[in-house]
Design a protein around this motif. Structure first.
Motif, PDB file in Angstrom:
ATOM      1  N   PRO A   1      30.596 -16.619  -0.648  1.00  0.00           N
ATOM      2  CA  PRO A   1      31.732 -16.772  -1.575  1.00  0.00           C
ATOM      3  C   PRO A   1      33.037 -16.400  -0.876  1.00  0.00           C
ATOM      4  O   PRO A   1      33.104 -15.390  -0.166  1.00  0.00           O
ATOM      5  CB  PRO A   1      31.400 -15.780  -2.695  1.00  0.00           C
TER       6      PRO A   1
ATOM      7  N   ALA B   1      36.614 -13.101  -3.762  1.00  0.00           N
ATOM      8  CA  ALA B   1      36.054 -14.122  -4.655  1.00  0.00           C
ATOM      9  C   ALA B   1      35.851 -13.585  -6.061  1.00  0.00           C
ATOM     10  O   ALA B   1      36.073 -14.291  -7.058  1.00  0.00           O
ATOM     11  CB  ALA B   1      34.733 -14.631  -4.080  1.00  0.00           C
ATOM     12  N   GLU B   2      35.461 -12.340  -6.161  1.00  0.00           N
ATOM     13  CA  GLU B   2      35.188 -11.739  -7.465  1.00  0.00           C
ATOM     14  C   GLU B   2      36.446 -11.627  -8.332  1.00  0.00           C
ATOM     15  O   GLU B   2      36.363 -11.530  -9.557  1.00  0.00           O
ATOM     16  CB  GLU B   2      34.564 -10.352  -7.271  1.00  0.00           C
TER      17      GLU B   2
ATOM     18  N   GLU C   1      36.456 -14.281 -10.797  1.00  0.00           N
ATOM     19  CA  GLU C   1      35.274 -14.292 -11.669  1.00  0.00           C
ATOM     20  C   GLU C   1      35.272 -13.152 -12.674  1.00  0.00           C
ATOM     21  O   GLU C   1      34.789 -13.302 -13.791  1.00  0.00           O
ATOM     22  CB  GLU C   1      34.006 -14.208 -10.807  1.00  0.00           C
TER      23      GLU C   1
ATOM     24  N   ASP D   1      35.442 -11.580   3.408  1.00  0.00           N
ATOM     25  CA  ASP D   1      34.450 -12.410   2.696  1.00  0.00           C
ATOM     26  C   ASP D   1      33.042 -12.076   3.177  1.00  0.00           C
ATOM     27  O   ASP D   1      32.120 -11.904   2.366  1.00  0.00           O
ATOM     28  CB  ASP D   1      34.724 -13.897   2.952  1.00  0.00           C
TER      29      ASP D   1
END
Length: 333
Positions: A81, A107-108, A111, A144
């Motif tokens: 991700p 990335a989180e 989300e 990452d």
């Protein structure tokens, strides 16, 4: 290919290498093999050019070619991700101009919209700018990969231009590296905290930098221990080796190193900065300054995490420094 050239050379570091034209009209040259990132300056008939045939980054205070040779894959683009890298702009009363900072979000971040993330304020070195950690440093890929491997907690990274410019009394535009403290603390941090879901307390902020950026980290961090909980000094300095020297564009006396007063209470320093990380390459031309700082820290009893890497004063050392520092910070979160 340079059909009209009479001579072609290229610079890697501080050494110039000669090229020879082969039977196909291609100019070829060799240099001692070293892995990783290298700035490269091509010269045709003695004139420096920016070649479209090499990747282009930013170094030596201008767009600059570089090459990448195979090395460890910790900074490579992998099937994990990926976070985002974005350009943000804020008006600075310090410079009276619009300034840019680069912000990496893991990335989180996209989300988990209710989560508040820790933040690292990360600085480049002399002659570079705010894009350098994403072009040459590969900070987004490093993080990452570390986050995907659960070796680092997800955090945001903010990268400002430490080559802060102003116009002096002679109407000349100059760089004043010490202005970063005011711009960062008074303008950039409030700006990004108003726009991103990042921590607004000491325990959720850290600062790090390389070379000139390491000195800026020392000065800003030591002056503002209420803001940062961890400091990363990559290939660099706690003693001010820039102010008042040939490296400084501002006419002023040598630094009195007032920021080092924080060393007078080693126990308190350790409480203020549970993670104080210093690193250097074993072939770094600034090694003597690193050793001098070693002696100061030893005499004062300052706790630190100290890493020596194989390499010089370059991105191959700084990438490793970030990789290791990133795995230490914000663990309490």
């Amino acid at each position: 290919m340079a059909p009209q050239a009479e001579s072609v050379t290229f610079l890697v570091g501080d050494k110039e290498y000669l090229c020879v034209e082969n039977e196909n009209g291609v100019w070829e040259g060799t240099f001692p093999y070293r892995t990783g990132h290298h700035y490269v300056q091509v010269k045709i008939n003695g004139m420096e050019i920016l070649s479209p045939l090499f990747p282009i980054g930013y170094g030596y205070s201008r767009p600059y070619n570089y090459i990448e040779l195979p090395q460890d894959d910790f900074y490579q683009l992998k099937n994990v991700p990926h976070g985002s890298v974005r350009n943000e702009y804020f008006y600075s009363k310090v410079t009276e101009e619009w300034e840019r900072c680069i912000v990496y979000t893991p990335a989180e971040y996209e989300e988990n919209c209710d989560k508040i993330f820790p933040v690292l304020y990360l600085q480049h070195g002399h002659g570079e700018n705010e894009i350098s950690w994403t072009t040459a440093g590969k900070v987004n890929f490093i993080l990452d990969n570390l986050i995907a491997e659960k070796k680092a907690v997800p955090f945001v990274v903010v990268m400002c231009n430490g080559m802060v410019q102003r116009v002096n009394q002679k109407k000349k535009r100059i760089v004043d590296f010490k202005l970063l403290e005011q711009e960062l603390v008074q303008e950039c941090i409030p700006f990004v905290e108003s726009k991103f879901r990042i921590g607004k307390k000491k325990e959720m902020r850290a600062m790090a930098g390389l070379s000139m950026g390491s000195l800026q980290t020392s000065i800003v961090g030591f002056h503002h221990p209420e803001i940062f909980s961890a400091l990363g000094i990559f290939s660099g300095f706690v003693t001010d080796i820039i102010q008042g020297t040939e490296l400084d564009m501002v006419e002023r006396p040598l630094s009195d190193n007032e920021h080092l007063k924080i060393f007078e209470n080693a126990h308190k320093f350790g409480e203020l900065f549970p993670i104080f990380f210093r690193s250097m390459g074993d072939e770094d031309p600034f090694w003597e300054y690193f050793v001098r700082d070693d002696k100061i820290l030893e005499q004062k009893g300052i706790p630190q995490i100290r890493k020596i890497y194989k390499g010089a004063h370059d991105w191959n050392v700084w990438r490793q420094s970030l990789r290791d520092f990133a795995q230490m910070i914000f663990r309490e979160q």
